[in-house]
Write an enzyme that holds these catalytic residues in place. Sequence first.
Site, PDB file in Angstrom:
ATOM      1  N   HIS A  35       0.601  -1.348   0.152  1.00 56.37           N
ATOM      2  CA  HIS A  35       0.150   0.054   0.185  1.00 56.37           C
ATOM      3  C   HIS A  35       0.791   1.433   0.095  1.00 56.37           C
ATOM      4  CE1 HIS A  35      -0.236  -0.249   4.723  1.00 56.37           C
ATOM      5  NE2 HIS A  35       1.042  -0.498   4.261  1.00 56.37           N
ATOM      6  N   HIS A  36       2.204   1.078  -0.052  1.00 53.88           N
ATOM      7  CA  HIS A  36       3.030   2.268   0.155  1.00 53.88           C
ATOM      8  C   HIS A  36       3.396   2.899  -1.401  1.00 53.88           C
ATOM      9  CE1 HIS A  36       2.829   2.362   4.527  1.00 53.88           C
ATOM     10  NE2 HIS A  36       3.548   1.072   4.456  1.00 53.88           N
ATOM     11  N   GLY A  37       3.149   2.024  -2.309  1.00 53.72           N
ATOM     12  CA  GLY A  37       3.672   2.329  -3.785  1.00 53.72           C
ATOM     13  C   GLY A  37       2.934   3.617  -4.316  1.00 53.72           C
TER      14      GLY A  37
END
Length: 379
Positions: free
Chosen positions: A131-133
């Site tokens: 979820h951090h891309g």
Amino acid sequence: MSLPLFLGSEIYRGSSYGDWHPLRVPRVSTVMDLARAMGWLPAAQYLTSPRAKPQALTIWHTPDYVAALERAEADQAVSEAVRARHGLGTVANPIYTEMFRRPATAAGASLLAGELLAQGGMIYHPGGGTHHGFPDRAGGFCYLNDPVLAILSLRRAGAARIAYVDIDAHHMDGVQHGLAGDPQSLLISVHEEKRWPFTGTLDDDGGGNCLNLPVPRGLNDTEMAAIRDRLILPALAAFAPDAIVLQCGADAVTEDPLSRLTLSNNAHWDVVRGLMALGCPRLLVLGGGGYNPWSVGRLWTGVWATLNGHEIPDRLPDTAEGVLRSLRWERPPQAGRIPPEHWFTTLRDARRPGQLRTEVADRLALLAQRPAARGIIPE
């Protein structure tokens, strides 16, 4: 409804971010092996994840970034300009052998999940949850953002209103970047306050469709049950989504080295069970964080058991115990710890109840008054 499907791949078994990176530990392969050892993963419920083609990734990621990620894997090196622009070749997002193929496999599974759920069902994809891309940049161990790709795939396959719930210890900054202000999406994130990436503050509503709940260190099972019952489930019921995506990061448990939260794995399973009870026609459960191989493997295998309605035994059979005893976790000497026996012999943690602290209750009460918590998303 048909039986849940498990999307997995052997690429996770031998792939590592490096000798001392937090993602050097086996995770998805452990879940696959444990589930099979328990007799819970017959061939009819398992699909091998496809690898997403570069063009498919550009429904959200930029073509320049996808090309840079491919080149970095091929060359096993990046220039300073690429490192600065795309966040590749850093301590968090290092150069390693499968640095395009592995995230592209996770992305391929999420894209496929959206298509497979066109007519409804439940899918488990523990290799997902990155979820951090960002569209043009890697971040926080995440080279691609498969949750956003899953949501776009679900929408393309006919799901109009999509709810995304994230119980990882870290805020869903990349997902919020991609979907903030989208009137057809509801985003809920429960994450540790004052922890990287230092986003997702209580007053950040993402343009009206985000419910961000930063929680204090020491979050316990009692508090997580209150969060589930006072915020997550009522907000989802009011929003009435066509699809729910749960990012079930395993790093909020006591044993994880990268958070200071103190949940047991029961808290995660209870959230999964609560979402299932809502009766939403499409449910996709992703993995996410989690950096202790025993706690991740046990938690995520229990998620699969929960989705299938399997009873979790008090004592594992010898075959499953053997999977857990075969795990290794090399750490610097100062971080050493002899694993307790129950890490080998059980899936279920002892529950970790506690006081519902005023600061948690107050934040829940505040969020419950937001329009998004009542299913109202501004156009």
